[in-house]
Design an enzyme around this catalytic site. Structure first.
Site, PDB file in Angstrom:
ATOM      1  N   SER A 115      48.694  53.240  21.588  1.00 19.34           N
ATOM      2  CA  SER A 115      47.661  52.277  21.992  1.00 19.34           C
ATOM      3  C   SER A 115      46.663  52.860  22.981  1.00 19.34           C
ATOM      4  O   SER A 115      45.867  52.113  23.552  1.00 19.34           O
ATOM      5  CB  SER A 115      48.326  51.040  22.612  1.00 19.34           C
ATOM      6  OG  SER A 115      49.061  51.394  23.774  1.00 19.34           O
TER       7      SER A 115
ATOM      8  N   GLU B 145      32.451  29.838  58.461  1.00 19.03           N
ATOM      9  CA  GLU B 145      31.586  29.167  59.431  1.00 19.03           C
ATOM     10  C   GLU B 145      31.563  29.907  60.764  1.00 19.03           C
ATOM     11  O   GLU B 145      30.489  30.090  61.373  1.00 19.03           O
ATOM     12  CB  GLU B 145      32.071  27.722  59.653  1.00 19.03           C
ATOM     13  CG  GLU B 145      32.013  26.857  58.394  1.00 19.03           C
ATOM     14  CD  GLU B 145      33.301  26.858  57.591  1.00 19.03           C
ATOM     15  OE1 GLU B 145      33.612  25.818  56.989  1.00 19.03           O
ATOM     16  OE2 GLU B 145      34.001  27.905  57.577  1.00 19.03           O
TER      17      GLU B 145
END
Length: 387
Positions: free
Chosen positions: A174, A55
Site C-alpha cells: 500500500s 480575552e
C-alpha cells in the site's frame, strides 16, 4: 445591531482562534480582537490548554501596544467564561479593563457558562451581542461543541484510495497510494485531533508509528495512539510498543486478552483498556467512544483499516471524512477497498455524506465531507473556509 464591519472583525478573531489548533483541546479554540475608534488595538488567542484565555491575551496585547481598552469593543469567538477553572473568569478581566461592548460569536454550551457570562457583562453595564458568524464558528469549533454536550469524541474517518477504490494491491502492498502533499495533510490532521485509531491488522501489516511527522514540527503534537486489539496480541517489537513511553499509547482489548499479555504491555509503557465486544468479538466502538470521552479525548482520527472503518461507519459514529483519491488504477477483484465489513444490503441504507469541499492535493483529489445532519445546520455561504 452588528454590521459588515463587525463581521470583518469577527472573522479576524476567527483567524486568531485557528492559531490554537492542536494545542488547546479539550478546550475550544477562541480568538479575540479589541477595536477602539476604528482601530485594532489588541488581539489574541487561546495558545495552549491551561494557558491564558483569548480575552486576557488580547488585553495584554493592548498593554504591549501602549493602548487603553477603556470604551473599546471586544470581538470574541465564544462567550466569555465566568467561572474558575485553570484560569480565572474572563468576565472579570473584561469588566476591570473598561470594555464598553462585547460581540460574541457563539454562546458557550458549557453548563458552567451557558449565557451566564454575557449576563454578568450586561449587569456591569457592558453592551453585549451574540450570534455573529455563528454558523462558521460552529464549523470551526465542531470538536468542542460535540464533546461538551455529549462527552463523546468528534470522529473523523480518513483514508486514501486509488481511482478504482482500492487501499492496497492484491499482495497487500500500500505504499504509497497518495502523493506527498496528501500524506503531509494527513500528518497535519494527526496534529489537529487528539487520538488516532487503527486496528491490529494495520499494525501487523504496516508496523506504523502513527505520530505527527511534518517539517517544521515545532509546536505540533502527536495524537494518542489507540489500537483495537481484542486479544492484546500486538508484537512487543512493533514500533508502536517500542515508542510507547514517548507517545501515549492505548491498546483496547476485550476479555479475550490474557492477564500475562496485559502485564507485559503495561510494563513497556502501554496503557490497556478493557472494552466489551461487539457481535464480531471486536471491541465495541460505541462503548469505546464513551470510554475515550471519559478519558478527556475529545476527538479521534480513524485511519484504518477497512474493518475498523466499517465498525465506525456501520455504528453511525463518523462525523467528518477526509478522502484522498489517487489518479491511478491497480485493479484486483480481491484487493481491499477502504471500508470492509458485511456492508449494507440495500443502497437506501448507505450512509450519506455531505460534501463540504473538493480540491486538488498535489495530483490527488481531496474530498472533505461531514455527516449530513451536521452539515445541514451550517450556512454554506459563510462557512469558515471562505474567510
Amino acid at each position: 445591531m452588528s454590521d459588515g464591519t463587525d463581521k470583518q472583525y469577527m472573522m479576524m478573531a476567527m483567524a486568531e482562534a485557528e492559531k490554537g489548533v492542536g494545542a488547546v483541546s479539550p478546550n475550544p479554540m477562541v480568538g479575540a480582537v479589541i477595536v477602539k475608534d476604528g482601530k485594532v488595538i489588541g488581539k489574541g488567542h487561546h495558545v495552549r490548554y491551561g494557558g491564558l484565555h483569548a480575552e486576557r491575551e488580547a488585553l495584554l496585547d493592548c498593554k504591549a501596544n501602549g493602548e487603553s481598552p477603556v470604551g473599546a469593543t471586544m470581538y470574541v469567538t465564544l462567550e466569555p467564561c465566568c467561572h474558575y477553572g485553570k484560569q480565572p473568569p474572563c468576565t472579570d478581566a473584561i469588566v476591570e479593563a473598561g470594555i464598553a461592548r462585547v460581540v460574541a460569536g457563539l454562546g458557550d454550551p458549557n453548563p458552567l457558562v451557558c449565557g451566564k457570562g454575557l449576563e454578568i457583562l450586561r449587569s456591569a453595564g457592558i453592551v453585549t451581542e451574540c450570534g455573529l458568524c455563528e454558523n462558521a464558528l460552529m464549523e470551526q469549533n465542531r470538536v468542542f461543541l460535540k464533546y461538551i454536550t455529549s462527552r463523546r469524541p468528534w470522529t473523523v474517518l480518513k483514508y486514501a484510495m486509488t481511482a478504482d477504490g482500492k487501499i492496497a494491491a492484491v499482495s497487500g502492498d500500500s505504499k504509497w497510494i497518495s502523493g506527498e502533499q496528501s500524506r503531509r495533510k494527513a500528518h497535519l490532521l494527526r496534529n489537529r485531533y487528539t487520538g488516532i485509531i487503527v486496528g491490529i491488522g494495520t499494525v501487523l501489516a504496516d508496523d506504523p508509528m502513527l505520530n505527527c511527522r511534518v517539517e517544521p514540527s515545532a509546536g505540533l503534537r502527536s495524537p494518542v495512539r489507540i489500537i483495537l486489539d481484542s486479544s492484546a496480541s500486538i508484537p512487543v517489537d512493533s514500533k508502536i510498543v517500542r515508542t510507547a513511553r514517548e507517545y501515549r499509547t492505548v491498546v483496547v482489548h476485550t476479555e479475550k486478552a490474557s492477564g500475562q499479555s496485559l502485564k507485559r504491555l503495561n510494563a513497556l509503557g502501554v496503557e490497556t483498556l478493557l472494552c466489551e465486544a461487539d457481535g464480531s468479538s471486536r471491541p465495541d466502538v460505541a462503548c469505546l467512544c464513551d470510554e475515550l470521552g471519559s478519558m478527556g479525548i475529545d476527538s479521534i482520527l480513524v485511519e484504518g483499516g477497512a474493518e475498523t472503518a466499517w465498525s465506525f461507519v456501520s455504528a453511525g459514529l463518523v462525523d467528518e471524512y477526509y478522502v484522498f483519491v489517487a489518479p491511478k488504477i491497480i485493479g484486483g477483484g480481491n484487493a481491499k477497498g477502504p471500508v470492509g465489513g458485511d456492508g449494507f444490503m440495500k443502497m437506501c441504507q448507505a450512509v450519506p455524506m455531505a460534501v463540504a469541499d473538493i480540491a486538488l492535493s498535489g495530483d490527488d483529489l481531496e474530498i472533505h465531507a461531514y455527516r449530513k445532519e451536521f452539515f445541514e445546520t451550517l450556512d454554506r455561504k459563510i462557512c469558515l473556509r471562505e474567510s
